[in-house]
Scaffold this active site. Structure first.
Site, PDB file in Angstrom:
ATOM      1  N   THR A  14       0.811  -1.218   0.000  1.00 58.51           N
ATOM      2  CA  THR A  14       0.000   0.000   0.000  1.00 58.51           C
ATOM      3  C   THR A  14       0.842   1.266   0.000  1.00 58.51           C
ATOM      4  O   THR A  14       2.038   1.255   0.291  1.00 58.51           O
ATOM      5  CB  THR A  14      -0.933   0.014   1.227  1.00 58.51           C
ATOM      6  N   ASP A  15       0.151   2.366  -0.326  1.00 57.89           N
ATOM      7  CA  ASP A  15       0.790   3.682  -0.266  1.00 57.89           C
ATOM      8  C   ASP A  15       0.482   4.327   1.092  1.00 57.89           C
ATOM      9  O   ASP A  15      -0.047   3.669   1.993  1.00 57.89           O
ATOM     10  CB  ASP A  15       0.325   4.559  -1.429  1.00 57.89           C
ATOM     11  N   MET A  16       0.753   5.602   1.226  1.00 58.40           N
ATOM     12  CA  MET A  16       0.560   6.290   2.506  1.00 58.40           C
ATOM     13  C   MET A  16      -0.903   6.321   2.941  1.00 58.40           C
ATOM     14  O   MET A  16      -1.197   6.444   4.132  1.00 58.40           O
ATOM     15  CB  MET A  16       1.116   7.711   2.428  1.00 58.40           C
ATOM     16  N   ILE A  19      -3.903   2.391   0.457  1.00 57.97           N
ATOM     17  CA  ILE A  19      -4.485   1.898  -0.794  1.00 57.97           C
ATOM     18  C   ILE A  19      -3.383   1.198  -1.588  1.00 57.97           C
ATOM     19  O   ILE A  19      -2.230   1.643  -1.594  1.00 57.97           O
ATOM     20  CB  ILE A  19      -5.074   3.072  -1.612  1.00 57.97           C
TER      21      ILE A  19
END
Length: 129
Positions: A14-16, A19
């Site tokens: 995931t990203d920050m 997601i």
């Protein structure tokens, strides 16, 4: 014939915002294709070492249709759409339940170790005809 491959979204995917990072969908579908090849009775290490041929991705057309998040249970669905002597075209969808969050059409080709086109392995051609 549809090949199904389960994927769990881990924190590292995931990203920050929690997601799935866009490039990781390509990893998910690559894992599913590798599993599909193995289920067809092909050993890709033996193909490379014994026959001097490998699969490479020639083209990917991708659509991001939704968002998957940390800890989601996903399923990659893979189907062969077309085959020639050296090429496979596959449709792949990443599903979260009934929702398709990512869709791609992938063209993979068989090549020699020096990059020249090579025929798909006979076992694969027989299974897909």
């Amino acid at each position: 014939m549809t090949h199904l491959f389960p994927v769990r979204v881990y924190y590292e995917d995931t990203d920050m915002a929690g997601i799935v990072y866009h490039a990781n969908y390509l990893k998910f579908i690559e894992r599913a294709r590798s599993d599909w090849v193995k289920q067809q009775g092909l050993d890709q290490n033996a193909m490379r070492e014994k026959d001097g041929i490998v699969f490479v991705v020639r083209r990917i057309e991708a659509d991001y249709l939704g968002m998957a998040k940390y800890d989601d249970a996903l399923e990659v669905r893979t189907e062969v759409k077309a085959m020639t002597g050296v090429r496979l075209v596959m449709s792949q969808e990443v599903m979260r339940g009934k929702d398709c969050v990512f869709r791609a059409e992938v063209t993979a080709v068989c090549v020699t170790l020096d990059g020249h086109p090579a025929r798909l392995p006979a076992i694969l051609r027989r299974r897909l005809i």
